[in-house]
Design a protein around this motif. Structure first.
Motif, mmCIF file in Angstrom:
data_model
loop_
_atom_site.group_PDB
_atom_site.id
_atom_site.type_symbol
_atom_site.label_atom_id
_atom_site.label_comp_id
_atom_site.label_asym_id
_atom_site.label_seq_id
_atom_site.Cartn_x
_atom_site.Cartn_y
_atom_site.Cartn_z
ATOM 1 N N ARG A 3 2.782 6.982 0.289
ATOM 2 C CA ARG A 3 2.229 5.762 0.874
ATOM 3 C C ARG A 3 3.162 5.141 1.915
ATOM 4 N NH1 ARG A 3 -2.319 3.894 -0.878
ATOM 5 N NH2 ARG A 3 -1.820 1.708 -0.588
ATOM 6 N N SER A 4 4.124 4.296 1.523
ATOM 7 C CA SER A 4 5.011 3.679 2.515
ATOM 8 C C SER A 4 6.393 4.332 2.532
ATOM 9 C CB SER A 4 5.141 2.170 2.253
ATOM 10 O OG SER A 4 5.724 1.948 0.982
ATOM 11 N N THR B 28 1.691 1.147 4.558
ATOM 12 C CA THR B 28 1.236 2.490 4.220
ATOM 13 C C THR B 28 1.057 3.328 5.476
ATOM 14 O OG1 THR B 28 0.104 1.672 2.255
ATOM 15 C CG2 THR B 28 -0.601 3.816 3.087
ATOM 16 N N ASP C 135 -0.229 4.101 11.081
ATOM 17 C CA ASP C 135 -0.593 3.414 9.844
ATOM 18 C C ASP C 135 -2.085 3.652 9.592
ATOM 19 O OD1 ASP C 135 -2.010 1.683 11.555
ATOM 20 O OD2 ASP C 135 -0.581 0.043 11.333
#
Length: 130
Positions: free
Chosen positions: A80-81, A50, A107
């Motif tokens: 998110r990712s 993430t 991150d």
């Protein structure tokens, strides 16, 4: 009647596993670099974890992406990712584009990427030389 129960404390690592000291890794970019006849609405950057949507120092994720040619600030959507990037007014037909991810994206643990990445592609049949 009184019952005394004794307990021994045991040393164990904190919950959640080991601490993360590694920056996020870029694992895939879509479309591929040098792709032609691209009709996707976004360039998609996929990471192995993430991404902090606030960035380090309260900077926005959009500050880490450059689109050329530009028609103003790029549209950047955080998932998110995965981060999706496109020009403000979308990709034009028969145009070569360069989308750059700058170093510094973090991150959730504050680990910053040391390097960036660039994808070059065309919405037309060719990518001009140079």
């Amino acid at each position: 009647m009184v019952i005394a129960v004794g307990a021994c404390a045991s040393a164990s690592p904190p919950p959640g596993g080991p601490e993360d000291h590694l920056p996020p890794k870029l694992v895939q970019v879509t479309p591929d670099t040098n792709a032609v006849n691209v009709h996707d609405g976004y360039v998609r950057f996929h990471f192995d974890e993430t991404i902090n949507d606030r960035g380090s120092g309260a900077q926005e994720v959009g500050n880490y992406f450059l689109v050329s040619p530009s028609d103003g600030s790029a549209r950047v959507n955080w998932h998110r990712s995965r981060i999706d990037v496109r020009p403000r007014n979308g990709f034009r037909a028969n145009t070569a584009y360069s989308v750059a991810l700058l170093p510094g994206l973090t991150d959730l643990h504050g680990n910053a990427m040391k390097s960036g990445a660039t994808v070059v592609f065309s919405t037309g049949a060719t990518i001009p030389a140079g």
